[in-house]
Write a protein that holds these residues in place. Structure first.
Motif, short mmCIF file in Angstrom:
data_model
loop_
_atom_site.label_atom_id
_atom_site.label_comp_id
_atom_site.label_asym_id
_atom_site.label_seq_id
_atom_site.Cartn_x
_atom_site.Cartn_y
_atom_site.Cartn_z
N GLN A 52 0.83 -1.20 0.00
CA GLN A 52 0.00 0.00 0.00
C GLN A 52 0.87 1.26 0.00
N HIS A 53 1.78 1.29 -0.98
CA HIS A 53 2.64 2.45 -1.17
C HIS A 53 3.21 2.42 -2.59
N ALA A 54 3.88 3.48 -2.94
CA ALA A 54 4.64 3.58 -4.19
C ALA A 54 5.99 4.17 -3.84
N HIS A 55 6.91 4.11 -4.80
CA HIS A 55 8.23 4.70 -4.63
C HIS A 55 8.48 5.71 -5.73
N TYR A 56 9.25 6.74 -5.41
CA TYR A 56 9.69 7.69 -6.43
C TYR A 56 10.85 7.13 -7.25
N GLU A 57 11.78 6.41 -6.59
CA GLU A 57 13.00 5.95 -7.26
C GLU A 57 13.21 4.43 -7.20
N THR A 58 12.77 3.79 -6.16
CA THR A 58 13.12 2.40 -5.90
C THR A 58 12.49 1.42 -6.88
N GLU A 59 13.30 0.47 -7.35
CA GLU A 59 12.84 -0.66 -8.14
C GLU A 59 12.93 -1.89 -7.24
N GLU A 60 12.02 -2.84 -7.44
CA GLU A 60 12.01 -4.05 -6.63
C GLU A 60 11.72 -5.27 -7.50
N VAL A 61 12.19 -6.42 -7.04
CA VAL A 61 11.75 -7.71 -7.57
C VAL A 61 11.23 -8.50 -6.38
N VAL A 62 9.95 -8.87 -6.44
CA VAL A 62 9.28 -9.61 -5.37
C VAL A 62 9.23 -11.08 -5.75
N ILE A 63 9.61 -11.95 -4.80
CA ILE A 63 9.61 -13.39 -5.05
C ILE A 63 8.87 -14.08 -3.90
N ALA A 64 7.91 -14.91 -4.22
CA ALA A 64 7.23 -15.73 -3.22
C ALA A 64 8.05 -17.01 -3.09
N VAL A 65 8.93 -17.07 -2.09
CA VAL A 65 9.77 -18.26 -1.94
C VAL A 65 9.00 -19.42 -1.31
N ALA A 66 7.85 -19.11 -0.70
CA ALA A 66 6.95 -20.14 -0.18
C ALA A 66 5.53 -19.58 -0.22
N GLY A 67 4.57 -20.42 -0.54
CA GLY A 67 3.17 -19.99 -0.52
C GLY A 67 2.79 -19.17 -1.73
N THR A 68 1.71 -18.41 -1.58
CA THR A 68 1.14 -17.61 -2.67
C THR A 68 0.98 -16.17 -2.20
N ILE A 69 1.41 -15.25 -3.06
CA ILE A 69 1.27 -13.83 -2.79
C ILE A 69 0.59 -13.19 -4.00
N GLU A 70 -0.48 -12.46 -3.74
CA GLU A 70 -1.17 -11.73 -4.80
C GLU A 70 -0.74 -10.28 -4.73
#
Length: 139
Positions: A52-70
């Motif tokens: 529930q936010h945004a970034h001005y500069e930051t890039e991210e890579v999100v990985i669900a290493v276990a389970g499910t993330i929507e």
């Protein structure tokens, strides 16, 4: 101004079911930025919505290493997308300027690769403020 959109990244998967697997993420191969920070979340109750936010500069890579993330995203132009991460062999690239909300299914563990060190001033934490910042720019 047009911003790059979020996209899924398939990580190389080495191994087989009888011995297990390893996935690899390398700068300039799968990760489009130098990693400056790594964090992980776990134990998040299913009724809690994170992000529930945004970034001005930051890039991210999100990985669900276990389970499910929507993951639900919204572009500065108002385009909404929904991604479901449920395998550690796939990550979601989140560029700057995109609003994101994350819902974790029971037992999910997330690892996030981040392009910047933590800076509070890089966050837009209010959706109303996000709309003001980006909707006014696009008019």
């Amino acid at each position: 101004m047009k911003y790059p959109a979020p996209y899924l990244i398939d990580f190389p998967c080495i191994g087989e079911a009888s011995i297990g697997f390893i996935s690899v993420a390398e700068y300039e191969q799968q990760i489009p930025f130098n990693i400056q920070r790594v964090f992980w979340t776990y134990g998040t109750p299913e009724h809690v919505v994170r992000g529930q936010h945004a970034h001005y500069e930051t890039e991210e890579v999100v990985i669900a290493v276990a389970g499910t993330i929507e993951v639900r995203t919204e572009s500065p132009e108002g385009v909404k997308e929904h991604f479901v991460l449920k395998t550690p062999g796939v990550g979601l690239y989140l560029p700057p300027h995109y609003w994101r909300s994350l819902h974790y299914h029971y037992g999910s563990v997330q690892v996030v690769l981040v392009s910047t060190l933590y800076k509070e001033e890089d966050y837009i934490r209010s959706y109303d403020n996000y709309e003001k910042v980006y909707r006014l720019k696009s008019q």
